[in-house]
Design a protein around this motif. Structure first.
Motif, PDB file in Angstrom:
ATOM      1  N   ALA A 123       7.756  34.903   9.294  1.00 24.90           N
ATOM      2  CA  ALA A 123       7.399  35.779   8.057  1.00 24.90           C
ATOM      3  C   ALA A 123       7.468  37.559   9.291  1.00 24.90           C
ATOM      4  CB  ALA A 123       6.643  36.392   7.067  1.00 24.90           C
ATOM      5  N   ILE A 124       6.594  37.201   9.486  1.00 25.03           N
ATOM      6  CA  ILE A 124       5.842  38.263  10.660  1.00 25.03           C
ATOM      7  C   ILE A 124       7.228  38.589  11.932  1.00 25.03           C
ATOM      8  CG2 ILE A 124       4.098  38.968  12.391  1.00 25.03           C
ATOM      9  CD1 ILE A 124       2.509  38.230  10.204  1.00 25.03           C
ATOM     10  N   GLN A 125       7.182  37.117  12.251  1.00 26.81           N
ATOM     11  CA  GLN A 125       8.179  37.376  13.686  1.00 26.81           C
ATOM     12  C   GLN A 125       8.647  36.271  14.332  1.00 26.81           C
ATOM     13  OE1 GLN A 125       5.090  39.618  16.801  1.00 26.81           O
ATOM     14  NE2 GLN A 125       5.844  37.655  17.870  1.00 26.81           N
ATOM     15  N   GLU A 126       9.775  35.880  15.431  1.00 32.92           N
ATOM     16  CA  GLU A 126       9.759  34.289  15.060  1.00 32.92           C
ATOM     17  C   GLU A 126       9.354  34.664  16.420  1.00 32.92           C
ATOM     18  OE1 GLU A 126      14.647  34.266  17.581  1.00 32.92           O
ATOM     19  OE2 GLU A 126      12.784  35.428  18.242  1.00 32.92           O
ATOM     20  N   LEU A 127       8.904  32.880  15.937  1.00 28.98           N
ATOM     21  CA  LEU A 127       7.709  32.706  17.891  1.00 28.98           C
ATOM     22  C   LEU A 127       8.305  31.539  17.628  1.00 28.98           C
ATOM     23  CD1 LEU A 127       4.649  33.063  15.264  1.00 28.98           C
ATOM     24  CD2 LEU A 127       5.174  34.412  17.116  1.00 28.98           C
ATOM     25  N   CYS A 128       7.564  31.083  19.423  1.00 24.75           N
ATOM     26  CA  CYS A 128       8.135  29.325  20.056  1.00 24.75           C
ATOM     27  C   CYS A 128       6.510  28.351  19.286  1.00 24.75           C
ATOM     28  CB  CYS A 128       7.778  29.525  21.283  1.00 24.75           C
ATOM     29  SG  CYS A 128       6.524  29.870  22.341  1.00 24.75           S
ATOM     30  N   VAL A 129       6.834  27.253  19.692  1.00 20.98           N
ATOM     31  CA  VAL A 129       6.220  26.032  18.934  1.00 20.98           C
ATOM     32  C   VAL A 129       4.961  26.640  19.521  1.00 20.98           C
ATOM     33  CG1 VAL A 129       5.398  23.628  19.236  1.00 20.98           C
ATOM     34  CG2 VAL A 129       7.758  24.487  18.979  1.00 20.98           C
ATOM     35  N   CYS A 130       4.573  26.394  21.185  1.00 21.89           N
ATOM     36  CA  CYS A 130       3.078  26.563  21.424  1.00 21.89           C
ATOM     37  C   CYS A 130       2.501  28.253  20.489  1.00 21.89           C
ATOM     38  CB  CYS A 130       3.379  27.077  23.440  1.00 21.89           C
ATOM     39  SG  CYS A 130       4.461  28.457  23.617  1.00 21.89           S
ATOM     40  N   ASP A 131       3.500  29.167  20.740  1.00 23.08           N
ATOM     41  CA  ASP A 131       2.757  30.438  19.377  1.00 23.08           C
ATOM     42  C   ASP A 131       2.169  29.841  18.460  1.00 23.08           C
ATOM     43  OD1 ASP A 131       2.988  32.105  22.470  1.00 23.08           O
ATOM     44  OD2 ASP A 131       4.736  33.141  21.437  1.00 23.08           O
ATOM     45  N   LEU A 132       2.675  29.425  18.482  1.00 20.05           N
ATOM     46  CA  LEU A 132       2.990  29.038  16.751  1.00 20.05           C
ATOM     47  C   LEU A 132       1.647  27.905  16.321  1.00 20.05           C
ATOM     48  CD1 LEU A 132       6.325  27.990  14.283  1.00 20.05           C
ATOM     49  CD2 LEU A 132       4.498  30.121  14.231  1.00 20.05           C
ATOM     50  N   ALA A 133       1.415  27.439  17.772  1.00 20.53           N
ATOM     51  CA  ALA A 133       0.492  25.858  17.398  1.00 20.53           C
ATOM     52  C   ALA A 133      -0.950  27.094  17.812  1.00 20.53           C
ATOM     53  CB  ALA A 133       1.009  25.332  18.717  1.00 20.53           C
ATOM     54  N   ALA A 145      -1.910  30.281  17.328  1.00 19.09           N
ATOM     55  CA  ALA A 145      -1.598  31.043  15.943  1.00 19.09           C
ATOM     56  C   ALA A 145      -2.359  30.392  14.473  1.00 19.09           C
ATOM     57  CB  ALA A 145      -0.431  31.342  15.455  1.00 19.09           C
ATOM     58  N   VAL A 146      -2.168  29.093  14.697  1.00 15.35           N
ATOM     59  CA  VAL A 146      -2.618  28.429  13.171  1.00 15.35           C
ATOM     60  C   VAL A 146      -3.280  27.207  13.682  1.00 15.35           C
ATOM     61  CG1 VAL A 146      -0.017  28.879  12.249  1.00 15.35           C
ATOM     62  CG2 VAL A 146      -1.184  26.264  13.448  1.00 15.35           C
ATOM     63  N   GLY A 147      -3.701  27.048  14.617  1.00 17.82           N
ATOM     64  CA  GLY A 147      -5.119  26.042  15.783  1.00 17.82           C
ATOM     65  C   GLY A 147      -4.965  24.772  15.054  1.00 17.82           C
ATOM     66  N   MET A 148      -3.240  24.424  15.912  1.00 12.03           N
ATOM     67  CA  MET A 148      -2.935  23.120  15.533  1.00 12.03           C
ATOM     68  C   MET A 148      -2.101  22.450  16.555  1.00 12.03           C
ATOM     69  SD  MET A 148      -0.990  23.258  11.539  1.00 12.03           S
ATOM     70  CE  MET A 148       0.364  21.150  11.929  1.00 12.03           C
ATOM     71  N   SER A 149      -1.931  21.313  17.460  1.00 17.01           N
ATOM     72  CA  SER A 149      -0.994  20.529  18.109  1.00 17.01           C
ATOM     73  C   SER A 149      -0.293  20.726  17.993  1.00 17.01           C
ATOM     74  CB  SER A 149      -1.609  18.870  18.401  1.00 17.01           C
ATOM     75  OG  SER A 149      -0.645  18.778  17.089  1.00 17.01           O
ATOM     76  N   SER A 183       2.500  18.739  19.012  1.00 14.33           N
ATOM     77  CA  SER A 183       3.215  18.407  17.992  1.00 14.33           C
ATOM     78  C   SER A 183       3.495  18.387  17.187  1.00 14.33           C
ATOM     79  CB  SER A 183       3.261  17.113  18.540  1.00 14.33           C
ATOM     80  OG  SER A 183       1.767  16.935  18.492  1.00 14.33           O
ATOM     81  N   ALA A 184       1.878  18.387  16.109  1.00  8.14           N
ATOM     82  CA  ALA A 184       1.690  18.399  14.356  1.00  8.14           C
ATOM     83  C   ALA A 184       3.110  20.245  14.841  1.00  8.14           C
ATOM     84  CB  ALA A 184       0.637  19.460  14.024  1.00  8.14           C
ATOM     85  N   VAL A 185       2.941  21.000  14.694  1.00  6.95           N
ATOM     86  CA  VAL A 185       3.584  21.748  13.801  1.00  6.95           C
ATOM     87  C   VAL A 185       5.140  21.687  14.898  1.00  6.95           C
ATOM     88  CG1 VAL A 185       4.239  24.504  15.293  1.00  6.95           C
ATOM     89  CG2 VAL A 185       1.669  23.718  14.851  1.00  6.95           C
ATOM     90  N   SER A 186       6.028  20.789  15.754  1.00  4.35           N
ATOM     91  CA  SER A 186       6.916  19.871  15.734  1.00  4.35           C
ATOM     92  C   SER A 186       7.407  19.417  14.220  1.00  4.35           C
ATOM     93  CB  SER A 186       7.172  19.668  16.660  1.00  4.35           C
ATOM     94  OG  SER A 186       7.074  20.482  17.589  1.00  4.35           O
ATOM     95  N   HIS A 187       6.742  18.915  14.265  1.00  5.24           N
ATOM     96  CA  HIS A 187       6.928  18.090  12.750  1.00  5.24           C
ATOM     97  C   HIS A 187       6.684  18.540  11.653  1.00  5.24           C
ATOM     98  CE1 HIS A 187       6.362  14.163  10.778  1.00  5.24           C
ATOM     99  NE2 HIS A 187       4.640  15.315   9.713  1.00  5.24           N
ATOM    100  N   GLN A 188       6.181  19.710  11.437  1.00  7.38           N
ATOM    101  CA  GLN A 188       6.123  20.705  10.145  1.00  7.38           C
ATOM    102  C   GLN A 188       7.440  21.431  10.321  1.00  7.38           C
ATOM    103  OE1 GLN A 188       4.289  20.055   7.851  1.00  7.38           O
ATOM    104  NE2 GLN A 188       2.599  19.025   8.677  1.00  7.38           N
ATOM    105  N   LEU A 189       7.735  22.112  11.674  1.00 11.50           N
ATOM    106  CA  LEU A 189       9.149  22.521  11.770  1.00 11.50           C
ATOM    107  C   LEU A 189      10.175  21.389  11.406  1.00 11.50           C
ATOM    108  CD1 LEU A 189       8.062  24.766  14.687  1.00 11.50           C
ATOM    109  CD2 LEU A 189       8.578  25.727  12.732  1.00 11.50           C
ATOM    110  N   ARG A 190      10.069  20.434  11.584  1.00  8.01           N
ATOM    111  CA  ARG A 190      11.208  19.521  11.058  1.00  8.01           C
ATOM    112  C   ARG A 190      11.218  19.424   9.793  1.00  8.01           C
ATOM    113  NH1 ARG A 190       9.397  16.640  15.570  1.00  8.01           N
ATOM    114  NH2 ARG A 190       8.152  15.276  15.183  1.00  8.01           N
ATOM    115  N   ALA A 191      10.439  19.047   9.136  1.00  2.00           N
ATOM    116  CA  ALA A 191      10.519  19.527   7.591  1.00  2.00           C
ATOM    117  C   ALA A 191      10.850  20.894   6.896  1.00  2.00           C
ATOM    118  CB  ALA A 191       9.041  19.105   7.485  1.00  2.00           C
ATOM    119  N   LEU A 192      10.572  21.293   7.452  1.00  2.00           N
ATOM    120  CA  LEU A 192      11.048  23.043   7.551  1.00  2.00           C
ATOM    121  C   LEU A 192      12.180  23.250   7.645  1.00  2.00           C
ATOM    122  CD1 LEU A 192       7.808  25.192   8.238  1.00  2.00           C
ATOM    123  CD2 LEU A 192       8.444  24.392   5.667  1.00  2.00           C
TER     124      LEU A 192
END
Length: 138
Positions: free
Chosen positions: A72-82, A84-88, A90-99
Motif C-alpha cells: 500500500a506504500i509502494q511497489e516492492l520485490c520479494v526480497c525487499d518484502l521479505a 521488511a516483514v521478517g519472513m523468508s 519463499s514464504a513471501v512468494s507463497h503469500q504473494l501467489r495466494a494474493l
C-alpha cells in the motif's frame, strides 16, 4: 392441496411460507412480509457470498496483511518484502501467489527482477478503510 395457513402461492425461490403462528418475531411484532420479500430480492446470491467469504478468509492472515500494508506504500520485490516483514523469500512468494490468485496484487517484470504492487485502487481503498476503522477511538 395447500396448507390452510399458507399466505399465497409463491415461486419456489421465494420466502418459504410460514405458518400463521410464525408470522411474529420473538419480540412479538408483526413481520412485514412485503419488506422481507423486497430485501430477499437484494440479498447476496450464494455464489457471490462464497467468493466473498474466500476473499475475506484470505485476508484473515496477519502475514498477508503485513505484505499488503507494505504494498500500500509502494511497489516492492520479494526480497525487499521479505526483509521488511521478517519472513523468508519463499514464504513471501507463497503469500504473494495466494494474493495474486485473488487478484489483490499484481506484478511486473523489469529484467530479471519482479516487482509487486496492489492490483488497483479498490484493494488500496479496502486496506485503508479497514486500517482507519481500527484506528478510530470509540
Amino acid at each position: 392441496m395447500p396448507h390452510s395457513n399458507s399466505l399465497s402461492a409463491q415461486p419456489s425461490d421465494a420466502i418459504p411460507q410460514p405458518r400463521l403462528e410464525q408470522l411474529n418475531c420473538t419480540v412479538q411484532h408483526p413481520v412485514d412480509l412485503n419488506n422481507v420479500r423486497h430485501l430477499q430480492q437484494k440479498i447476496l446470491d450464494t455464489e457471490k457470498a462464497q467468493r466473498m467469504a474466500e476473499f475475506f478468509s484470505l485476508l484473515g492472515d496477519a502475514n498477508r496483511l503485513r505484505i499488503l500494508s507494505m504494498l500500500a506504500i509502494q511497489e516492492l520485490c520479494v526480497c525487499d518484502l521479505a526483509l521488511a516483514v521478517g519472513m523468508s523469500e519463499s514464504a513471501v512468494s507463497h503469500q504473494l501467489r495466494a494474493l495474486r490468485a485473488m487478484r489483490l496484487v499484481e506484478y511486473r517484470k523489469q529484467g530479471r527482477n519482479v516487482f509487486y504492487s496492489l492490483k488497483d485502487h479498490h484493494v488500496f481503498n479496502l486496506y485503508r478503510e479497514v486500517a482507519e476503522h481500527l484506528d478510530e477511538e470509540d
